[in-house]
Design an enzyme around this catalytic site. Structure first.
Site, PDB file in Angstrom:
ATOM      1  N   ARG A   1       0.803  -1.237   0.000  1.00  0.00           N
ATOM      2  CA  ARG A   1       0.000   0.000   0.000  1.00  0.00           C
ATOM      3  C   ARG A   1       0.836   1.287   0.000  1.00  0.00           C
ATOM      4  O   ARG A   1       0.395   2.314   0.521  1.00  0.00           O
ATOM      5  CB  ARG A   1      -0.954   0.044   1.193  1.00  0.00           C
ATOM      6  CG  ARG A   1      -1.969  -1.053   1.233  1.00  0.00           C
ATOM      7  CD  ARG A   1      -2.971  -0.981   0.085  1.00  0.00           C
ATOM      8  NE  ARG A   1      -4.001  -1.962   0.273  1.00  0.00           N
ATOM      9  CZ  ARG A   1      -3.920  -3.222  -0.192  1.00  0.00           C
ATOM     10  NH1 ARG A   1      -2.881  -3.612  -0.891  1.00  0.00           N
ATOM     11  NH2 ARG A   1      -4.913  -4.068   0.036  1.00  0.00           N
TER      12      ARG A   1
ATOM     13  N   SER B   1     -10.579  -0.146   3.568  1.00  0.00           N
ATOM     14  CA  SER B   1      -9.890  -0.583   4.791  1.00  0.00           C
ATOM     15  C   SER B   1      -9.225   0.606   5.467  1.00  0.00           C
ATOM     16  O   SER B   1      -8.485   1.353   4.845  1.00  0.00           O
ATOM     17  CB  SER B   1      -8.821  -1.627   4.458  1.00  0.00           C
ATOM     18  OG  SER B   1      -9.439  -2.786   3.988  1.00  0.00           O
TER      19      SER B   1
ATOM     20  N   GLU C   1      -4.247   2.812   6.851  1.00  0.00           N
ATOM     21  CA  GLU C   1      -4.026   2.686   5.404  1.00  0.00           C
ATOM     22  C   GLU C   1      -4.561   3.939   4.706  1.00  0.00           C
ATOM     23  O   GLU C   1      -4.007   4.392   3.719  1.00  0.00           O
ATOM     24  CB  GLU C   1      -4.754   1.438   4.886  1.00  0.00           C
ATOM     25  CG  GLU C   1      -4.659   1.277   3.384  1.00  0.00           C
ATOM     26  CD  GLU C   1      -5.302  -0.015   2.878  1.00  0.00           C
ATOM     27  OE1 GLU C   1      -5.240  -1.046   3.574  1.00  0.00           O
ATOM     28  OE2 GLU C   1      -5.868   0.030   1.777  1.00  0.00           O
TER      29      GLU C   1
HETATM   30  C1  LIG Z   1     -15.444   0.339  -0.814  1.00  0.00           C
HETATM   31  C2  LIG Z   1     -13.954   0.466  -0.984  1.00  0.00           C
HETATM   32  C3  LIG Z   1     -13.192  -0.669  -1.253  1.00  0.00           C
HETATM   33  C4  LIG Z   1     -11.810  -0.545  -1.392  1.00  0.00           C
HETATM   34  N1  LIG Z   1     -11.091  -1.686  -1.655  1.00  0.00           N
HETATM   35  C5  LIG Z   1      -9.751  -1.587  -1.801  1.00  0.00           C
HETATM   36  C6  LIG Z   1      -8.983  -2.761  -2.081  1.00  0.00           C
HETATM   37  O1  LIG Z   1      -9.485  -3.861  -2.203  1.00  0.00           O
HETATM   38  N2  LIG Z   1      -7.640  -2.599  -2.222  1.00  0.00           N
HETATM   39  C7  LIG Z   1      -7.030  -1.382  -2.113  1.00  0.00           C
HETATM   40  O2  LIG Z   1      -5.806  -1.308  -2.255  1.00  0.00           O
HETATM   41  N3  LIG Z   1      -7.742  -0.276  -1.859  1.00  0.00           N
HETATM   42  C8  LIG Z   1      -9.076  -0.337  -1.707  1.00  0.00           C
HETATM   43  N4  LIG Z   1      -9.797   0.791  -1.439  1.00  0.00           N
HETATM   44  C9  LIG Z   1      -9.108   2.071  -1.273  1.00  0.00           C
HETATM   45  C10 LIG Z   1      -9.004   2.908  -2.564  1.00  0.00           C
HETATM   46  O3  LIG Z   1     -10.093   2.647  -3.413  1.00  0.00           O
HETATM   47  C11 LIG Z   1      -7.719   2.635  -3.337  1.00  0.00           C
HETATM   48  O4  LIG Z   1      -6.587   2.927  -2.549  1.00  0.00           O
HETATM   49  C12 LIG Z   1      -7.657   3.477  -4.630  1.00  0.00           C
HETATM   50  O5  LIG Z   1      -6.603   2.994  -5.407  1.00  0.00           O
HETATM   51  C13 LIG Z   1      -7.467   4.969  -4.372  1.00  0.00           C
HETATM   52  O6  LIG Z   1      -7.630   5.651  -5.609  1.00  0.00           O
HETATM   53  P1  LIG Z   1      -8.234   7.129  -5.646  1.00  0.00           P
HETATM   54  O7  LIG Z   1      -8.164   7.601  -7.053  1.00  0.00           O
HETATM   55  O8  LIG Z   1      -9.562   7.171  -5.013  1.00  0.00           O
HETATM   56  O9  LIG Z   1      -7.161   7.886  -4.763  1.00  0.00           O
HETATM   57  P2  LIG Z   1      -7.443   9.043  -3.695  1.00  0.00           P
HETATM   58  O10 LIG Z   1      -8.170   8.457  -2.545  1.00  0.00           O
HETATM   59  O11 LIG Z   1      -8.028  10.208  -4.356  1.00  0.00           O
HETATM   60  O12 LIG Z   1      -5.959   9.375  -3.269  1.00  0.00           O
HETATM   61  C14 LIG Z   1      -5.184   8.411  -2.582  1.00  0.00           C
HETATM   62  C15 LIG Z   1      -3.728   8.885  -2.599  1.00  0.00           C
HETATM   63  O13 LIG Z   1      -3.248   8.843  -3.941  1.00  0.00           O
HETATM   64  C16 LIG Z   1      -2.746  10.123  -4.310  1.00  0.00           C
HETATM   65  N5  LIG Z   1      -3.063  10.313  -5.732  1.00  0.00           N
HETATM   66  C17 LIG Z   1      -4.274  10.202  -6.330  1.00  0.00           C
HETATM   67  N6  LIG Z   1      -4.152  10.420  -7.647  1.00  0.00           N
HETATM   68  C18 LIG Z   1      -2.854  10.680  -7.888  1.00  0.00           C
HETATM   69  C19 LIG Z   1      -2.086  11.005  -9.041  1.00  0.00           C
HETATM   70  N7  LIG Z   1      -2.648  11.087 -10.263  1.00  0.00           N
HETATM   71  N8  LIG Z   1      -0.768  11.225  -8.890  1.00  0.00           N
HETATM   72  C20 LIG Z   1      -0.174  11.133  -7.696  1.00  0.00           C
HETATM   73  N9  LIG Z   1      -0.821  10.846  -6.568  1.00  0.00           N
HETATM   74  C21 LIG Z   1      -2.158  10.612  -6.652  1.00  0.00           C
HETATM   75  C22 LIG Z   1      -3.462  11.114  -3.401  1.00  0.00           C
HETATM   76  O14 LIG Z   1      -2.708  12.304  -3.250  1.00  0.00           O
HETATM   77  C23 LIG Z   1      -3.578  10.316  -2.121  1.00  0.00           C
HETATM   78  O15 LIG Z   1      -2.385  10.416  -1.375  1.00  0.00           O
HETATM   79  C24 LIG Z   1     -11.188   0.712  -1.285  1.00  0.00           C
HETATM   80  C25 LIG Z   1     -11.958   1.850  -1.033  1.00  0.00           C
HETATM   81  C26 LIG Z   1     -13.338   1.735  -0.878  1.00  0.00           C
HETATM   82  C27 LIG Z   1     -14.152   2.975  -0.613  1.00  0.00           C
END
Ligand SMILES: Cc1cc2nc3c(=O)[nH]c(=O)nc-3n(C[C@H](O)[C@H](O)[C@H](O)COP(=O)(O)OP(=O)(O)OC[C@H]3O[C@@H](n4cnc5c(N)ncnc54)[C@H](O)[C@@H]3O)c2cc1C
Length: 294
Positions: free
Chosen positions: A173, A219, A289
């Site tokens: 992660r 999580s 996380e």
């Molecule tokens: C219902 C649910 C289930 C989930 N299941 C999982 C799972 O099974 N496995 C898992 O790993 N995660 C899971 N997640 C967490 C999340 O969905 C993941 O970590 C996802 O990859 C985050 O992507 P995001 O675009 O929403 O990032 P954000 O939440 O918007 O950002 C997360 C981080 O990434 C950075 N970031 C975002 N975009 C960029 C970019 N273009 N360049 C540089 N940095 C960037 C942000 O600054 C921040 O630090 C889950 C979340 C939910 C709500």
């Protein structure tokens, strides 16, 4: 922080700029106060211009907001998200090239259409490929980093740069991409030989084990090595515990739910409570996380 001239230039470059926008509208937790400027950046010219005139430390890059907790009193600065020309993906044989703002679900769908394997585990993970790469999203023993071939990004000096997979460090992660703004991700998959049984298996598992109906951020804690954070929370008898409108899910101990109007402080209180109880009972320190924004 943003002069009228810079705002006008950004508007000319196609940005959408929202003043005092509630961050609760832009994250899966539905929590968070106003940000000075919420900017939707549609192309590299606009991103490059913004980075030229604004200190990078004042800009928080947001994907879909599915892994963040924003504070109740909001964010002093700029929250920027990649839209428009940053949302694309195309396939060339086993390779997929996608913009940093592309939804992971769109990429998973494309792999199904093109009969490619390697990304099945990502079905149901909300968020963008930029966020997934930054966080090294995964499930159990599968990681997005295992299919990444390289990235394009803006570095801490606001210059466009490229990195091959071998030059990026990925751990559970987390990645070495801390100060990068990821604008493109190249994936390398394999040709699928069987049916899409795997993808259904992953989806079924998610539906069976995770709460689906109330806002959350996935999580809350990382799994300690060899252990399961959700099970530790369950064994500490914390499932169902509420603080205000924030509640530890009864279905999955590692999920905190916003049952309607929860605030960040209530979630933070639950996080501290879980950490204290799990430490007391099992002498294990749970590490968040989710990204807790200050
Ligand atoms: C219902 C649910 C289930 C989930 N299941 C999982 C799972 O099974 N496995 C898992 O790993 N995660 C899971 N997640 C967490 C999340 O969905 C993941 O970590 C996802 O990859 C985050 O992507 P995001 O675009 O929403 O990032 P954000 O939440 O918007 O950002 C997360 C981080 O990434 C950075 N970031 C975002 N975009 C960029 C970019 N273009 N360049 C540089 N940095 C960037 C942000 O600054 C921040 O630090 C889950 C979340 C939910 C709500």
């Amino acid at each position: 922080m943003l002069s009228k001239r810079i705002i006008n230039e950004l508007l000319d470059l196609g940005c959408i700029i929202l003043r005092n926008e509630l961050l609760s509208k832009h994250c899966s937790f539905r929590i968070g106060g106003p940000v000075d400027f919420f900017i939707k950046i549609p192309n590299e010219a606009a991103l490059s211009f913004l980075l030229q005139y604004v200190n990078r430390k004042k800009i928080y890059i947001l994907g879909s907001g599915s892994n963040v907790l924003f504070p109740d009193n909001g964010y002093n600065g700029i929250v920027a998200t990649l839209v428009g020309e940053f949302k694309y993906c195309f396939v060339n044989k086993y390779n997929i090239t996608c913009g940093g703002g592309t939804q992971l679900s769109d990429i998973v769908n494309l792999t199904t259409i093109h009969n490619l394997t390697g990304l099945e585990f990502a079905i149901g993970i909300p968020g963008t490929i930029g966020g997934a790469t930054y966080c090294n999203a995964g499930l159990q023993t599968k990681w997005i980093s295992s299919v990444i071939n390289g990235i394009e990004f803006f570095n801490e000096n606001s210059q466009k740069a490229y990195l091959d997979r071998k030059d990026i460090s990925f751990k559970y992660r987390t990645s070495s991409l801390n100060t990068c703004i990821i604008t493109q991700v190249r994936l390398k998959l394999n040709k699928k030989s069987k049916s899409n049984y795997n993808i259904n298996k992953y989806l079924y598992h998610r539906i069976q084990t995770q709460p689906m109906s109330l806002p959350n951020a996935g999580s809350i804690f990382k799994n300690p090595i060899g252990l399961n954070a959700g099970k530790l929370i369950e064994d500490a008898q914390l499932k169902g515990v509420c603080i205000g409108k924030a509640k530890i899910s009864e279905k999955h101990g590692n999920f905190i739910l916003n049952t309607g109007g929860a605030c960040a402080n209530e979630v933070l209180y639950l996080i501290k409570l879980i950490q204290a109880k799990v430490k007391q009972k099992f002498n294990i320190t749970l590490e968040p996380e989710i990204k807790i924004i200050k």
